[in-house]
Scaffold this motif. Structure first.
Motif, PDB file in Angstrom:
ATOM      1  N   SER A 229      16.345 -36.460 -28.117  1.00 54.09           N
ATOM      2  CA  SER A 229      17.372 -37.889 -27.276  1.00 54.09           C
ATOM      3  C   SER A 229      17.407 -38.792 -28.618  1.00 54.09           C
ATOM      4  O   SER A 229      16.678 -38.950 -29.498  1.00 54.09           O
ATOM      5  CB  SER A 229      16.354 -38.460 -26.428  1.00 54.09           C
ATOM      6  OG  SER A 229      15.132 -39.014 -26.798  1.00 54.09           O
ATOM      7  N   TRP A 230      18.367 -39.794 -28.267  1.00 62.70           N
ATOM      8  CA  TRP A 230      18.736 -40.872 -29.422  1.00 62.70           C
ATOM      9  C   TRP A 230      17.414 -41.856 -29.304  1.00 62.70           C
ATOM     10  O   TRP A 230      16.814 -41.944 -30.590  1.00 62.70           O
ATOM     11  CB  TRP A 230      19.670 -41.646 -28.637  1.00 62.70           C
ATOM     12  CG  TRP A 230      20.019 -42.878 -29.561  1.00 62.70           C
ATOM     13  CD1 TRP A 230      19.768 -44.160 -29.266  1.00 62.70           C
ATOM     14  CD2 TRP A 230      20.388 -43.046 -31.020  1.00 62.70           C
ATOM     15  NE1 TRP A 230      20.141 -45.060 -30.327  1.00 62.70           N
ATOM     16  CE2 TRP A 230      20.397 -44.387 -31.182  1.00 62.70           C
ATOM     17  CE3 TRP A 230      20.895 -42.148 -32.095  1.00 62.70           C
ATOM     18  CZ2 TRP A 230      20.733 -44.914 -32.765  1.00 62.70           C
ATOM     19  CZ3 TRP A 230      21.311 -42.520 -33.154  1.00 62.70           C
ATOM     20  CH2 TRP A 230      21.195 -43.808 -33.388  1.00 62.70           C
ATOM     21  N   GLU A 231      16.715 -41.888 -28.291  1.00 63.32           N
ATOM     22  CA  GLU A 231      15.411 -42.886 -28.305  1.00 63.32           C
ATOM     23  C   GLU A 231      14.295 -42.223 -29.127  1.00 63.32           C
ATOM     24  O   GLU A 231      13.636 -42.851 -29.693  1.00 63.32           O
ATOM     25  CB  GLU A 231      14.995 -42.953 -26.817  1.00 63.32           C
ATOM     26  CG  GLU A 231      15.959 -43.903 -25.926  1.00 63.32           C
ATOM     27  CD  GLU A 231      17.184 -43.153 -25.403  1.00 63.32           C
ATOM     28  OE1 GLU A 231      18.045 -43.798 -25.146  1.00 63.32           O
ATOM     29  OE2 GLU A 231      17.194 -41.845 -25.439  1.00 63.32           O
ATOM     30  N   GLU A 232      14.267 -40.851 -29.187  1.00 59.26           N
ATOM     31  CA  GLU A 232      13.371 -40.193 -30.015  1.00 59.26           C
ATOM     32  C   GLU A 232      13.621 -40.416 -31.434  1.00 59.26           C
ATOM     33  O   GLU A 232      12.574 -40.624 -32.088  1.00 59.26           O
ATOM     34  CB  GLU A 232      13.161 -38.798 -29.627  1.00 59.26           C
ATOM     35  CG  GLU A 232      12.060 -38.139 -30.039  1.00 59.26           C
ATOM     36  CD  GLU A 232      10.672 -38.509 -30.334  1.00 59.26           C
ATOM     37  OE1 GLU A 232       9.817 -38.000 -31.239  1.00 59.26           O
ATOM     38  OE2 GLU A 232      10.244 -39.278 -29.323  1.00 59.26           O
ATOM     39  N   LEU A 233      14.859 -40.177 -31.808  1.00 62.21           N
ATOM     40  CA  LEU A 233      15.174 -40.263 -33.150  1.00 62.21           C
ATOM     41  C   LEU A 233      15.036 -41.756 -33.635  1.00 62.21           C
ATOM     42  O   LEU A 233      14.463 -41.869 -34.675  1.00 62.21           O
ATOM     43  CB  LEU A 233      16.750 -40.139 -33.404  1.00 62.21           C
ATOM     44  CG  LEU A 233      17.427 -40.212 -34.516  1.00 62.21           C
ATOM     45  CD1 LEU A 233      16.993 -39.015 -35.265  1.00 62.21           C
ATOM     46  CD2 LEU A 233      18.766 -40.195 -34.651  1.00 62.21           C
ATOM     47  N   VAL A 234      15.254 -42.855 -32.762  1.00 64.61           N
ATOM     48  CA  VAL A 234      15.129 -44.117 -33.337  1.00 64.61           C
ATOM     49  C   VAL A 234      13.430 -44.488 -33.425  1.00 64.61           C
ATOM     50  O   VAL A 234      12.985 -44.859 -34.479  1.00 64.61           O
ATOM     51  CB  VAL A 234      15.395 -45.207 -32.009  1.00 64.61           C
ATOM     52  CG1 VAL A 234      14.917 -46.666 -32.732  1.00 64.61           C
ATOM     53  CG2 VAL A 234      17.017 -45.225 -32.294  1.00 64.61           C
ATOM     54  N   ARG A 235      12.680 -43.867 -32.531  1.00 60.94           N
ATOM     55  CA  ARG A 235      11.178 -43.690 -32.695  1.00 60.94           C
ATOM     56  C   ARG A 235      10.853 -43.367 -34.006  1.00 60.94           C
ATOM     57  O   ARG A 235       9.896 -43.706 -34.747  1.00 60.94           O
ATOM     58  CB  ARG A 235      10.456 -43.291 -31.379  1.00 60.94           C
ATOM     59  CG  ARG A 235       8.874 -43.312 -31.350  1.00 60.94           C
ATOM     60  CD  ARG A 235       8.507 -42.450 -30.195  1.00 60.94           C
ATOM     61  NE  ARG A 235       8.549 -40.906 -30.653  1.00 60.94           N
ATOM     62  CZ  ARG A 235       7.737 -40.435 -31.577  1.00 60.94           C
ATOM     63  NH1 ARG A 235       6.794 -41.246 -32.373  1.00 60.94           N
ATOM     64  NH2 ARG A 235       7.784 -39.296 -31.859  1.00 60.94           N
TER      65      ARG A 235
ATOM     66  N   GLU B 253       9.653 -30.190 -31.154  1.00 60.95           N
ATOM     67  CA  GLU B 253       8.361 -29.883 -31.857  1.00 60.95           C
ATOM     68  C   GLU B 253       8.670 -28.955 -33.065  1.00 60.95           C
ATOM     69  O   GLU B 253       9.313 -28.074 -33.020  1.00 60.95           O
ATOM     70  CB  GLU B 253       7.592 -29.197 -31.003  1.00 60.95           C
ATOM     71  CG  GLU B 253       6.164 -29.058 -31.069  1.00 60.95           C
ATOM     72  CD  GLU B 253       5.655 -27.761 -31.841  1.00 60.95           C
ATOM     73  OE1 GLU B 253       4.689 -28.143 -32.934  1.00 60.95           O
ATOM     74  OE2 GLU B 253       6.255 -26.631 -31.729  1.00 60.95           O
ATOM     75  N   ILE B 254       7.919 -29.464 -34.266  1.00 59.69           N
ATOM     76  CA  ILE B 254       8.270 -28.847 -35.428  1.00 59.69           C
ATOM     77  C   ILE B 254       8.002 -27.303 -35.612  1.00 59.69           C
ATOM     78  O   ILE B 254       8.828 -26.641 -35.951  1.00 59.69           O
ATOM     79  CB  ILE B 254       7.434 -29.585 -36.578  1.00 59.69           C
ATOM     80  CG1 ILE B 254       7.950 -30.868 -36.848  1.00 59.69           C
ATOM     81  CG2 ILE B 254       7.439 -28.942 -37.760  1.00 59.69           C
ATOM     82  CD1 ILE B 254       7.143 -31.913 -37.606  1.00 59.69           C
ATOM     83  N   GLN B 255       6.988 -26.818 -35.140  1.00 57.51           N
ATOM     84  CA  GLN B 255       6.435 -25.307 -35.073  1.00 57.51           C
ATOM     85  C   GLN B 255       7.781 -24.604 -34.372  1.00 57.51           C
ATOM     86  O   GLN B 255       8.392 -23.542 -34.922  1.00 57.51           O
ATOM     87  CB  GLN B 255       5.220 -25.019 -34.410  1.00 57.51           C
ATOM     88  CG  GLN B 255       5.008 -23.711 -34.567  1.00 57.51           C
ATOM     89  CD  GLN B 255       3.673 -23.172 -34.116  1.00 57.51           C
ATOM     90  OE1 GLN B 255       2.650 -24.055 -33.732  1.00 57.51           O
ATOM     91  NE2 GLN B 255       3.397 -21.939 -33.896  1.00 57.51           N
ATOM     92  N   GLN B 256       8.026 -25.160 -33.106  1.00 58.01           N
ATOM     93  CA  GLN B 256       9.085 -24.367 -32.215  1.00 58.01           C
ATOM     94  C   GLN B 256      10.573 -24.328 -33.040  1.00 58.01           C
ATOM     95  O   GLN B 256      11.164 -23.338 -33.139  1.00 58.01           O
ATOM     96  CB  GLN B 256       9.240 -25.003 -30.822  1.00 58.01           C
ATOM     97  CG  GLN B 256      10.096 -24.670 -30.008  1.00 58.01           C
ATOM     98  CD  GLN B 256      11.564 -25.607 -30.347  1.00 58.01           C
ATOM     99  OE1 GLN B 256      11.343 -26.533 -30.438  1.00 58.01           O
ATOM    100  NE2 GLN B 256      12.662 -24.948 -29.979  1.00 58.01           N
ATOM    101  N   ALA B 257      10.565 -25.598 -33.463  1.00 60.64           N
ATOM    102  CA  ALA B 257      11.945 -25.568 -34.099  1.00 60.64           C
ATOM    103  C   ALA B 257      11.948 -24.711 -35.503  1.00 60.64           C
ATOM    104  O   ALA B 257      13.095 -24.095 -35.636  1.00 60.64           O
ATOM    105  CB  ALA B 257      12.419 -27.230 -34.535  1.00 60.64           C
TER     106      ALA B 257
ATOM    107  N   LYS C  66      14.346 -32.777 -40.571  1.00 58.35           N
ATOM    108  CA  LYS C  66      14.818 -31.721 -41.429  1.00 58.35           C
ATOM    109  C   LYS C  66      13.541 -31.486 -42.381  1.00 58.35           C
ATOM    110  O   LYS C  66      13.174 -30.256 -42.459  1.00 58.35           O
ATOM    111  CB  LYS C  66      15.990 -32.214 -42.226  1.00 58.35           C
ATOM    112  CG  LYS C  66      17.233 -31.970 -41.187  1.00 58.35           C
ATOM    113  CD  LYS C  66      18.409 -32.301 -42.066  1.00 58.35           C
ATOM    114  CE  LYS C  66      18.510 -33.656 -42.885  1.00 58.35           C
ATOM    115  NZ  LYS C  66      18.435 -34.959 -42.163  1.00 58.35           N
ATOM    116  N   GLY C  67      13.010 -32.470 -43.110  1.00 58.76           N
ATOM    117  CA  GLY C  67      12.047 -32.141 -43.947  1.00 58.76           C
ATOM    118  C   GLY C  67      10.845 -31.506 -43.437  1.00 58.76           C
ATOM    119  O   GLY C  67      10.096 -30.759 -43.965  1.00 58.76           O
ATOM    120  N   SER C  68      10.545 -31.851 -42.211  1.00 55.04           N
ATOM    121  CA  SER C  68       9.283 -31.530 -41.600  1.00 55.04           C
ATOM    122  C   SER C  68       9.400 -30.167 -41.096  1.00 55.04           C
ATOM    123  O   SER C  68       8.387 -29.223 -41.381  1.00 55.04           O
ATOM    124  CB  SER C  68       8.849 -32.276 -40.612  1.00 55.04           C
ATOM    125  OG  SER C  68       8.660 -33.897 -40.827  1.00 55.04           O
ATOM    126  N   VAL C  69      10.591 -29.839 -40.841  1.00 55.87           N
ATOM    127  CA  VAL C  69      10.689 -28.408 -40.344  1.00 55.87           C
ATOM    128  C   VAL C  69      10.881 -27.427 -41.401  1.00 55.87           C
ATOM    129  O   VAL C  69      10.226 -26.448 -41.584  1.00 55.87           O
ATOM    130  CB  VAL C  69      12.203 -28.328 -39.618  1.00 55.87           C
ATOM    131  CG1 VAL C  69      12.587 -26.555 -39.179  1.00 55.87           C
ATOM    132  CG2 VAL C  69      12.170 -28.826 -38.311  1.00 55.87           C
TER     133      VAL C  69
END
Length: 196
Positions: free
Chosen positions: A135-141, A179-183, A26-29
């Protein structure tokens, strides 16, 4: 507010609330939008947690003491506030939000799920956007890769994230943060979509 604005809550002078699980970005977006879309006003939250490395008082958050936060709550200065991760308190100063909306400027709140629920009760015409991980895995990463929390804090945040992910159906629309820019661009498009 005109009747047209009331009939079409996605009009220009609308509040958009961005929420999602911890470490989703959220902060990055929000930072991307702040850097690339100056026409969007982004609320700065108050918090009782200490600054993370690189965070600037008044830019990323208003870092306040527990006593000052108590005063803000008592005086009705917060649009919403909550205890996050069973630890620090966060809140949205009411005055600046109301000023931006009155001026017709698109306004964005980047807040936690509890705060989003409070805002829905007080400003139901706002657009509520759920930012979700691919994905959940990406959130954990992302959470582990951030390296800003202790093992105990990471465990607590992951437990919280499971609950937060289940709240997605409460929101008007979801944006996947692959991806931050796309989001960020997808979120801005939602915010400035003209009334039909």
């Amino acid at each position: 507010m005109t009747s047209s604005d009331a009939d079409h809550p996605r009009g220009r002078a609308r509040l958009t609330v961005l929420a999602g699980p911890t470490a989703v970005g959220k902060g990055s977006v929000s930072a991307y939008i702040r850097d690339h879309h100056p026409e969007i006003w982004i609320s700065v939250s108050a918090t009782t947690r200490p600054p993370r490395p690189g965070e600037v008082h008044g830019q990323h958050y208003w870092f306040v003491s527990d006593a000052e936060f108590d005063r803000m709550v008592e005086d009705g200065e917060l649009l919403e506030w909550a205890v996050v991760h069973r630890k620090a308190r966060y809140g949205t100063p009411r005055g600046p939000v109301e000023e931006m909306l009155a001026a017709g400027r698109p306004a964005l709140l980047e807040i936690d799920l509890q705060g989003a629920r409070q805002v829905r009760r007080s400003m139901p015409d706002a657009l509520f956007v759920f930012l979700k991980p691919p994905s959940w895995e990406e959130l954990v990463r992302r959470l582990i890769g951030r390296g800003t929390e202790s093992e105990e804090e990471r465990t607590r945040r992951l437990e919280t994230a499971l609950v937060e992910l289940a709240a997605e159906p409460e929101f008007d629309v979801s944006v996947v943060n692959s991806e931050i820019q796309q989001a960020g661009e997808e979120l801005v498009a939602l915010m400035v979509e003209p009334s039909a």
